[in-house]
Write an enzyme that holds these catalytic residues in place. Structure first.
Site, mmCIF file in Angstrom:
data_model
loop_
_atom_site.group_PDB
_atom_site.id
_atom_site.type_symbol
_atom_site.label_atom_id
_atom_site.label_comp_id
_atom_site.label_asym_id
_atom_site.label_seq_id
_atom_site.Cartn_x
_atom_site.Cartn_y
_atom_site.Cartn_z
ATOM 1 N N ALA A 12 0.431 -1.523 -0.142
ATOM 2 C CA ALA A 12 0.011 0.185 -0.252
ATOM 3 C C ALA A 12 0.896 0.864 0.067
ATOM 4 C CB ALA A 12 -1.125 -0.319 1.309
ATOM 5 N N GLY A 16 0.920 1.154 -4.873
ATOM 6 C CA GLY A 16 -0.342 0.296 -4.177
ATOM 7 C C GLY A 16 -1.450 1.436 -3.437
ATOM 8 N N ARG A 90 17.226 -0.922 -10.356
ATOM 9 C CA ARG A 90 16.560 -1.944 -10.322
ATOM 10 C C ARG A 90 17.000 -3.654 -9.925
ATOM 11 N NH1 ARG A 90 14.331 0.445 -15.417
ATOM 12 N NH2 ARG A 90 12.697 0.806 -15.006
ATOM 13 N N VAL A 120 4.703 -6.666 -9.988
ATOM 14 C CA VAL A 120 4.733 -4.652 -10.768
ATOM 15 C C VAL A 120 5.653 -4.810 -10.349
ATOM 16 C CG1 VAL A 120 5.022 -2.661 -10.291
ATOM 17 C CG2 VAL A 120 2.829 -3.855 -10.778
ATOM 18 N N THR A 121 6.604 -5.575 -8.438
ATOM 19 C CA THR A 121 7.971 -4.962 -8.147
ATOM 20 C C THR A 121 9.206 -5.494 -8.401
ATOM 21 O OG1 THR A 121 6.891 -5.863 -5.928
ATOM 22 C CG2 THR A 121 9.045 -5.560 -5.541
ATOM 23 N N ASN A 122 10.470 -4.622 -8.434
ATOM 24 C CA ASN A 122 10.950 -4.914 -9.545
ATOM 25 C C ASN A 122 12.375 -5.267 -8.224
ATOM 26 O OD1 ASN A 122 11.953 -3.430 -11.839
ATOM 27 N ND2 ASN A 122 11.106 -1.871 -11.277
ATOM 28 N N ARG A 153 6.054 4.889 -22.365
ATOM 29 C CA ARG A 153 7.042 5.992 -22.204
ATOM 30 C C ARG A 153 7.591 5.926 -23.919
ATOM 31 N NH1 ARG A 153 9.758 3.896 -16.476
ATOM 32 N NH2 ARG A 153 8.659 5.025 -15.039
ATOM 33 N N HIS A 177 12.751 -5.632 -18.360
ATOM 34 C CA HIS A 177 12.013 -4.301 -18.281
ATOM 35 C C HIS A 177 13.737 -3.601 -17.107
ATOM 36 C CE1 HIS A 177 10.470 -0.766 -16.538
ATOM 37 N NE2 HIS A 177 10.268 -1.416 -14.851
HETATM 38 N N1 APR Z 1 4.791 -7.287 2.507
HETATM 39 C C1 APR Z 1 4.096 -7.023 2.814
HETATM 40 N N2 APR Z 1 4.263 -5.282 1.832
HETATM 41 C C2 APR Z 1 5.634 -4.988 2.436
HETATM 42 C C3 APR Z 1 6.297 -5.703 2.681
HETATM 43 C C4 APR Z 1 6.012 -7.217 2.934
HETATM 44 N N3 APR Z 1 7.015 -8.388 3.246
HETATM 45 N N4 APR Z 1 7.759 -5.363 2.383
HETATM 46 C C5 APR Z 1 7.832 -3.599 2.292
HETATM 47 N N5 APR Z 1 6.148 -3.770 1.801
HETATM 48 C C6 APR Z 1 5.231 -2.644 1.857
HETATM 49 C C7 APR Z 1 6.051 -1.735 2.777
HETATM 50 O O1 APR Z 1 5.298 -1.035 3.951
HETATM 51 C C8 APR Z 1 5.550 0.105 1.484
HETATM 52 O O2 APR Z 1 4.143 0.059 2.241
HETATM 53 O O3 APR Z 1 5.885 -2.686 0.337
HETATM 54 C C9 APR Z 1 5.031 -0.952 -0.159
HETATM 55 C C10 APR Z 1 6.271 -0.494 -0.601
HETATM 56 O O4 APR Z 1 5.383 1.098 -0.688
HETATM 57 P P1 APR Z 1 7.167 2.183 -1.329
HETATM 58 O O5 APR Z 1 8.100 2.264 -1.129
HETATM 59 O O6 APR Z 1 6.090 3.653 -1.919
HETATM 60 O O7 APR Z 1 6.419 1.662 -3.352
HETATM 61 P P2 APR Z 1 5.993 1.846 -4.658
HETATM 62 O O8 APR Z 1 7.033 3.302 -5.134
HETATM 63 O O9 APR Z 1 4.749 1.729 -4.522
HETATM 64 O O10 APR Z 1 6.899 0.697 -5.528
HETATM 65 C C11 APR Z 1 7.001 -0.689 -4.920
HETATM 66 O O11 APR Z 1 6.890 -1.630 -7.191
HETATM 67 O O12 APR Z 1 8.170 -0.307 -9.646
HETATM 68 C C12 APR Z 1 8.366 -0.958 -7.790
HETATM 69 O O13 APR Z 1 10.742 -0.401 -8.265
HETATM 70 C C13 APR Z 1 9.812 -0.577 -7.234
HETATM 71 O O14 APR Z 1 10.230 -2.891 -6.113
HETATM 72 C C14 APR Z 1 9.273 -0.883 -5.919
HETATM 73 C C15 APR Z 1 7.838 -1.921 -5.734
#
Ligand code: APR
Length: 313
Positions: A12, A16, A90, A120-122, A153, A177
């Site tokens: 979130a 998120g 990344r 989506v996570t990198n 992009r 990516h």
């Molecule tokens: N379980 C659930 N949530 C988690 C966990 C976990 N084990 N570890 C971290 N989180 C949550 C964090 O608390 C945070 O709210 O994941 C969220 C990540 O949010 P942001 O740091 O704002 O990152 P965001 O910009 O949303 O990007 C998330 O997507 O594009 C990729 O490179 C980016 O890997 C990154 C991911």
């Protein structure tokens, strides 16, 4: 009674939260917003719900840090983990985020084993493999979001350079990516006119196209450097929603995404960016397109890079 779709968002954070807002505005289904940080999930869920009388959406959103709540999801989008900071690639996120993906995937296996999962996570391509491995989901139900964003992009930069609407620019970006992505110039068209024709007739120079390709490859870093805290989130969220809609509404859109290759493109057992049809069964078909020698070479390099990274997880 028609049941609303259940969409779980794991993470979130910036993406998120943006996803939850977009999905709510589009009314695609009820949302379960999960994060280990309880405050973020609950706070964002409530904040978005409080906008519902204004924007008139009648869906439910819950914030949670209990995986039981994702039970029976139709779709799951994973953005949990660490985002890049300035100076990080990344790939620097590999070890930390692989552990997060394992944990998320095991919970998807337990609570939502029929879901379509968009990662989506990198580092993206490697993270999709980890989610596939630990979720036990079939390969058509796990996919990574990268190509939609990378090609958006590319399309945006091209539309700007040509001074035409982004709506008329169609482009494909394949491969992993990151630095090894492969923008396919000769499959790019503007309102049906091939980009190569535009280069040949002087509407745009090869030099400008080359600069745009470079900028596209660096698109994520450009945003990280500007933001100085965190990475891109509006465009990644839009891209994931586009894939989600194709699945939930059985649109059968052809979208570039990190899909499992089982011999297609001469690659076996790897998730990497290719054009695929997304419909009600998830990844319904991988489309194989012919590349020229340069593109094939770039694609092969991209496959090698993704393979190396995936093996390290
Ligand atoms: N379980 C659930 N949530 C988690 C966990 C976990 N084990 N570890 C971290 N989180 C949550 C964090 O608390 C945070 O709210 O994941 C969220 C990540 O949010 P942001 O740091 O704002 O990152 P965001 O910009 O949303 O990007 C998330 O997507 O594009 C990729 O490179 C980016 O890997 C990154 C991911």
């Amino acid at each position: 009674m028609i049941q609303r779709k259940r969409i779980s968002l794991i993470g979130a954070g910036n993406i998120g939260g943006t996803l939850a807002h977009m999905i709510a505005l589009k009314g695609l289904g009820d949302i379960i917003l999960f994060d280990i940080n309880k405050g973020a999930a609950h706070g964002k869920a409530l904040d978005i719900l409080e906008s519902s009388p204004i924007d008139r959406f009648s869906i439910n959103i819950i914030g949670t840090n209990d995986y039981k709540d994702i039970q029976g999801s139709d779709a799951v989008i994973i953005t949990a983990g660490m985002a890049r900071k300035p100076g990080m690639s990344r790939d620097d996120l590999l070890k930390t985020n692989a552990l997060v993906m394992q944990n998320v995937a095991e919970n998807i296996k337990q609570y939502s084993s029929d879901a379509f999962v968009i990662v989506v996570t990198n580092p993206l391509d490697a993270m999709v493999s980890v989610v596939h491995k630990y979720s036990g989901l079939p390969t058509n139900k796990v996919v990574g979001m990268a190509g939609v964003l990378d090609s958006a992009r590319f399309r945006y930069f091209l539309a700007n350079a040509l001074d035409v609407s982004v709506e008329d620019v169609h482009a494909f970006v394949l491969g992993g990516h990151g630095d090894t992505m492969v923008p396919l110039v000769h499959y790019t068209s503007i309102a049906g006119i091939p980009l190569t024709h535009m280069i040949n007739t002087g509407l745009i120079t090869q030099k400008t196209v080359d600069e745009i390709i470079k900028r596209t490859r660096n698109g994520g870093k450009e945003i990280v450097d500007l933001l100085q805290s965190g990475s891109a989130y509006y465009s990644p969220a839009s891209s994931a929603v586009c894939m989600l809609e194709s699945y939930l509404c059985n649109k059968r859109r052809i979208l570039p995404c990190a899909a499992y290759l089982d011999g297609e493109y001469g690659v076996k057992g790897l998730f990497i960016g290719v054009p695929a049809i997304i419909g009600k069964n998830g990844i319904e078909k991988i489309l194989e397109i012919k590349m020229n020698n340069d593109e094939q070479q770039m694609f092969n390099q991209s496959v090698d890079a993704v393979l190396k990274l995936t093996q390290k997880t």
